[in-house]
Enzyme design. Structure first.
Site, PDB file in Angstrom:
ATOM      1  N   CYS A 184     -39.071  97.206 -14.150  1.00  0.00           N
ATOM      2  CA  CYS A 184     -40.207  96.858 -13.754  1.00  0.00           C
ATOM      3  C   CYS A 184     -41.441  96.930 -14.833  1.00  0.00           C
ATOM      4  O   CYS A 184     -41.481  97.897 -15.517  1.00  0.00           O
ATOM      5  CB  CYS A 184     -40.815  97.743 -12.488  1.00  0.00           C
ATOM      6  SG  CYS A 184     -42.540  97.379 -12.034  1.00  0.00           S
ATOM      7  N   CYS A 196     -42.752  90.164 -16.675  1.00  0.00           N
ATOM      8  CA  CYS A 196     -42.669  90.543 -15.003  1.00  0.00           C
ATOM      9  C   CYS A 196     -41.317  90.451 -14.708  1.00  0.00           C
ATOM     10  O   CYS A 196     -40.699  88.946 -14.683  1.00  0.00           O
ATOM     11  CB  CYS A 196     -43.651  89.868 -14.373  1.00  0.00           C
ATOM     12  SG  CYS A 196     -43.300  90.370 -12.401  1.00  0.00           S
TER      13      CYS A 196
HETATM   14  N1  DGL Z   1     -41.636  93.237 -10.962  1.00  0.00           N
HETATM   15  C1  DGL Z   1     -42.615  93.882 -11.570  1.00  0.00           C
HETATM   16  C2  DGL Z   1     -42.933  93.676 -13.187  1.00  0.00           C
HETATM   17  O1  DGL Z   1     -41.918  93.657 -13.842  1.00  0.00           O
HETATM   18  C3  DGL Z   1     -44.092  93.887 -10.662  1.00  0.00           C
HETATM   19  C4  DGL Z   1     -44.692  92.848  -9.816  1.00  0.00           C
HETATM   20  C5  DGL Z   1     -45.557  93.436  -9.098  1.00  0.00           C
HETATM   21  O2  DGL Z   1     -45.144  94.578  -8.058  1.00  0.00           O
HETATM   22  O3  DGL Z   1     -46.639  93.201  -8.999  1.00  0.00           O
HETATM   23  O4  DGL Z   1     -43.933  94.055 -13.566  1.00  0.00           O
END
Ligand code: DGL
Length: 282
Positions: free
Chosen positions: A80, A193
């Site tokens: 993440c 993301c």
């Molecule tokens: N998948 C996550 C990232 O890479 C975050 C998405 C979220 O929870 O807003 O930042």
């Protein structure tokens, strides 16, 4: 008699994200390291992370890492960007001497630095990641002459996770987020993301064929392999690994969205409790 593997070798690799986005990283790891076991935790009960404060994201990252270590793990992967951008140095310090931490942000920045020809690099990411300036720091390190063009995309991860990844709203949102990047003449765009690779074809069309899209999956799988080898904790390469899932929100909802995104059977998803869940359902 074959040598008895040390306990650490047989433990799973733990991975977490705010939801299903990290499955794009998990998939690359499952392909590159089919002999390893993985446990994936989706913090869907507190999704999205993109509008959280750095303090909250640090708290959540510590809590999830401890939870996963409690399950037994030999390595932690932060799949993440929002959590990595807010918490990586502190998380590494907190887990030092127990497990290593592999995370996003640095690998994508390094790849973008290798790929860009004109030094104009776009970034699509959550507001939390953009505000942290983590990509500015990493790119300045990897390619001091390059310019980063960051675009915060507050709606994109929630739209993807809500399961409407192929409707017109996403296409419109993607077009709007990519417009300034086209204007800036970027030749490389970092998907900052882990949810975004799930709509990669839409992004590629909006950006045009001449733009190279960089994401973390393969680079993370390589970094995980390097760490396992360096620490001598790689599992027996002759075996077939297993994978399992934990979710802080509704496990059935996680299973439904996750199966579609991973395009592999998820099996039973176990619900785990965390502090301050934002919502009951996935
Ligand atoms: N998948 C996550 C990232 O890479 C975050 C998405 C979220 O929870 O807003 O930042």
């Amino acid at each position: 008699m074959p040598p008895v593997p040390s306990p650490a070798k047989t433990l799973p690799i733990a991975m977490f994200d705010s939801g299903v986005g990290g499955l794009t990283v998990l998939h690359e790891c499952l392909v590159s390291l089919p002999h390893e076991d993985f446990v994936y935790l989706g913090d869907t009960g507190r999704f999205p992370y993109g509008d959280r404060s750095p303090e909250q994201l640090r708290d959540y990252s510590f809590e999830l890492a401890e939870l996963l270590l409690g399950e037994g793990a030999k390595l932690v992967v932060v799949a993440c960007n929002s959590a990595t951008a807010a918490a990586l140095p502190q998380l590494r310090d907190a887990l030092a001497g127990r497990v290593n931490v592999v995370a996003v942000v640095e690998p994508e920045s390094r790849l973008a630095a290798e790929v860009t020809q004109n030094g104009q690099v776009g970034l699509l990411a959550t507001p939390a990641t953009v505000d942290s300036k983590a990509y500015e720091r990493e790119l300045a390190h990897a390619a001091p002459k390059a310019t980063l063009h960051p675009i915060a995309c507050p709606e994109l991860a929630p739209m993807i996770q809500d399961g409407n990844e192929f409707d017109q709203r996403i296409v419109d949102a993607v077009e709007a987020y990519c417009e300034p990047l086209r204007g800036a003449g970027v030749d490389t765009v970092i998907l900052g993301c882990t949810h975004y690779p799930l709509v990669r074809p839409i992004l590629q069309r909006a950006l045009g064929r001449g733009v190279t899209i960089v994401s973390s999956g393969q680079a993370i799988a390589d970094a995980v392999h390097e760490k396992l080898t360096a620490e001598n904790i790689e599992n027996d390469t002759g075996r077939r690994g297993r994978y399992s899932f934990l979710s802080t929100g509704d496990p059935e909802a996680f299973r439904a969205v996750g199966t579609r995104f991973l395009q592999m059977p998820l099996g039973k998803v176990r619900q785990v409790d965390v502090r301050e869940p934002r919502q009951k359902a996935a």
